[in-house]
Design a protein around this motif. Structure first.
Motif, PDB file in Angstrom:
ATOM      1  N   ARG A 134       0.818  -1.215   0.000  1.00  0.00           N
ATOM      2  CA  ARG A 134       0.000   0.000   0.000  1.00  0.00           C
ATOM      3  C   ARG A 134       0.855   1.271   0.000  1.00  0.00           C
ATOM      4  O   ARG A 134       0.439   2.319   0.457  1.00  0.00           O
ATOM      5  CB  ARG A 134      -0.968   0.016   1.190  1.00  0.00           C
ATOM      6  N   GLU A 135       2.099   1.148  -0.516  1.00  0.00           N
ATOM      7  CA  GLU A 135       2.948   2.318  -0.699  1.00  0.00           C
ATOM      8  C   GLU A 135       2.572   3.054  -1.981  1.00  0.00           C
ATOM      9  O   GLU A 135       2.916   4.227  -2.165  1.00  0.00           O
ATOM     10  CB  GLU A 135       4.415   1.881  -0.777  1.00  0.00           C
ATOM     11  N   LEU A 136       1.848   2.356  -2.846  1.00  0.00           N
ATOM     12  CA  LEU A 136       1.450   2.883  -4.148  1.00  0.00           C
ATOM     13  C   LEU A 136      -0.021   2.562  -4.353  1.00  0.00           C
ATOM     14  O   LEU A 136      -0.440   1.421  -4.169  1.00  0.00           O
ATOM     15  CB  LEU A 136       2.296   2.217  -5.246  1.00  0.00           C
ATOM     16  N   SER A 137      -0.808   3.573  -4.704  1.00  0.00           N
ATOM     17  CA  SER A 137      -2.222   3.304  -4.991  1.00  0.00           C
ATOM     18  C   SER A 137      -2.330   2.736  -6.394  1.00  0.00           C
ATOM     19  O   SER A 137      -1.428   2.893  -7.227  1.00  0.00           O
ATOM     20  CB  SER A 137      -3.044   4.586  -4.870  1.00  0.00           C
ATOM     21  N   PHE A 138      -3.456   2.089  -6.675  1.00  0.00           N
ATOM     22  CA  PHE A 138      -3.629   1.509  -8.004  1.00  0.00           C
ATOM     23  C   PHE A 138      -3.718   2.597  -9.065  1.00  0.00           C
ATOM     24  O   PHE A 138      -3.200   2.443 -10.173  1.00  0.00           O
ATOM     25  CB  PHE A 138      -4.872   0.627  -8.032  1.00  0.00           C
ATOM     26  N   ALA A 139      -4.350   3.719  -8.722  1.00  0.00           N
ATOM     27  CA  ALA A 139      -4.433   4.841  -9.665  1.00  0.00           C
ATOM     28  C   ALA A 139      -3.040   5.354 -10.006  1.00  0.00           C
ATOM     29  O   ALA A 139      -2.731   5.644 -11.171  1.00  0.00           O
ATOM     30  CB  ALA A 139      -5.287   5.956  -9.081  1.00  0.00           C
ATOM     31  N   GLU A 140      -2.189   5.480  -8.993  1.00  0.00           N
ATOM     32  CA  GLU A 140      -0.815   5.936  -9.228  1.00  0.00           C
ATOM     33  C   GLU A 140      -0.041   4.936 -10.077  1.00  0.00           C
ATOM     34  O   GLU A 140       0.754   5.320 -10.946  1.00  0.00           O
ATOM     35  CB  GLU A 140      -0.111   6.150  -7.888  1.00  0.00           C
ATOM     36  N   PHE A 141      -0.285   3.670  -9.832  1.00  0.00           N
ATOM     37  CA  PHE A 141       0.371   2.621 -10.619  1.00  0.00           C
ATOM     38  C   PHE A 141      -0.021   2.725 -12.090  1.00  0.00           C
ATOM     39  O   PHE A 141       0.839   2.661 -12.986  1.00  0.00           O
ATOM     40  CB  PHE A 141      -0.012   1.253 -10.055  1.00  0.00           C
ATOM     41  N   LEU A 142      -1.316   2.886 -12.359  1.00  0.00           N
ATOM     42  CA  LEU A 142      -1.773   2.997 -13.742  1.00  0.00           C
ATOM     43  C   LEU A 142      -1.178   4.243 -14.408  1.00  0.00           C
ATOM     44  O   LEU A 142      -0.749   4.195 -15.562  1.00  0.00           O
ATOM     45  CB  LEU A 142      -3.296   3.046 -13.792  1.00  0.00           C
TER      46      LEU A 142
END
Length: 329
Positions: free
Chosen positions: A173-181
């Protein structure tokens, strides 16, 4: 199943585990506490799980007499036997919703958020978060990504050090899925998912989830792997064969898992399963418990096969042996 058959099966299970149905050993005490008014139900957390499908020789031969199993193969994982909750039980990749996915605008392809909101029975923000959870958890636990550079493409090879670093950041949870995309220049392919069922953990359980079950076909060029820290084995197995293992008491499963497997067994291909998904009933299934003179009767409305009589002196079923022997891992 007629009520008489259901009761017979429930009594059989009480006398000796007749199948692979799992329930927590603490349920009877918690059920009694709930009935006495000394237990307050916890609010269920939103969750999503995905039944990844792929066509196989067995699945393609379903209904032709060329296969003992029916339907496409489904990707399942076995929860580590050391886990306190459902240890040794077979399930699908899945997990809880990340609240950060409720309000962040992300790249999106396929049916609109409004369409998904209507299908899932939630508002548009909730629909986005639930679909994001389905796609994210599939990537985190199986290494399969239902997203692509455009609305009509999917990512290819998702292995490699940089991909793995991003996956680990998602898990932590260091990276949100939106940020990943955004980082990857990808859009979520909601059109690759089909909503299949919705089950809510019983009110007498301490860890409760409101879980949406989805189906999806394994994208071309991608492969599953056991990327979950909670699983000690993964298998590709036809729904009919998995259900047969459950019926023999060889494969341990919770009611939502075996119920969805029985539905999948009616489909001959992955495409057929996806095509049938929009017609599936999404009414939430919530277990009920009734106190009797000599124990407790557990039931899941609409699913008589899971009706179970738990005598006052009963113990939870032990983990059965696994007949796969790792052959399908």
């Amino acid at each position: 199943m007629a009520n008489g058959q259901a009761n017979d099966q429930a009594n059989d299970q009480a006398d000796g585990q007749a199948n692979g149905q799992w329930y927590p050993p603490e349920w009877p005490d918690r059920i009694r506490a709930l009935a006495a008014g000394t237990l307050t139900p916890v609010t269920p957390k939103r969750a999503a799980t995905v039944m990844l499908l792929k066509d196989t020789a067995a699945g393609a031969g379903a209904g032709t007499g060329t296969s003992t199993g029916t339907g496409p193969a489904v990707h399942m994982l076995r929860r580590r036997t050391s886990m306190a909750f459902a240890g040794g039980a077979y399930a699908y990749p899945g997990g809880g919703v990340d609240p950060r996915d409720d309000d962040r605008v992300i790249g999106w392809a396929g049916p609109t958020r409004a369409w998904w909101a209507d299908r899932l029975g939630v508002d548009e923000a909730g629909a986005q978060a639930i679909v994001c959870a389905a796609v994210r958890e599939t990537y985190e636990e199986a290494g399969v990504l239902l997203a692509g550079p455009t609305g009509d493409s999917v990512a290819g090879d998702t292995t490699g050090a940089q991909w793995e670093a991003d996956r680990a950041a998602l898990v932590g949870r260091e990276l949100s899925f939106a940020e990943f995309l955004d980082r990857r220049g990808l859009v979520l392919r909601s059109d690759l998912l089909g909503a299949w069922a919705r089950w809510i953990t019983p009110e007498f359980e301490s860890r409760r989830y409101d879980t949406w079950f989805f189906v999806a076909a394994l994208p071309e060029g991608q492969r599953t792997r056991n990327a979950s820290t909670e699983a000690d084995r993964t298998v590709w197995i036809t729904p009919a064969d998995a259900a047969a293992g459950y019926d023999k008491g060889e494969l341990l499963m919770m009611p939502p898992t075996i119920a969805t497997l029985r539905g999948l067994a009616e489909c001959r291909t992955a495409a057929e399963a996806l095509a049938s998904a929009p017609g599936r009933d999404m009414t939430p299934v919530l277990a009920e418990a009734r106190l009797t003179g000599d124990g407790i009767v557990l039931s899941w409305p609409g699913h008589d096969e899971f009706t179970k009589h738990v005598p006052s002196t009963a113990q939870a079923p032990a983990t059965p042996s696994d007949p796969t022997g790792g052959a399908l891992a």
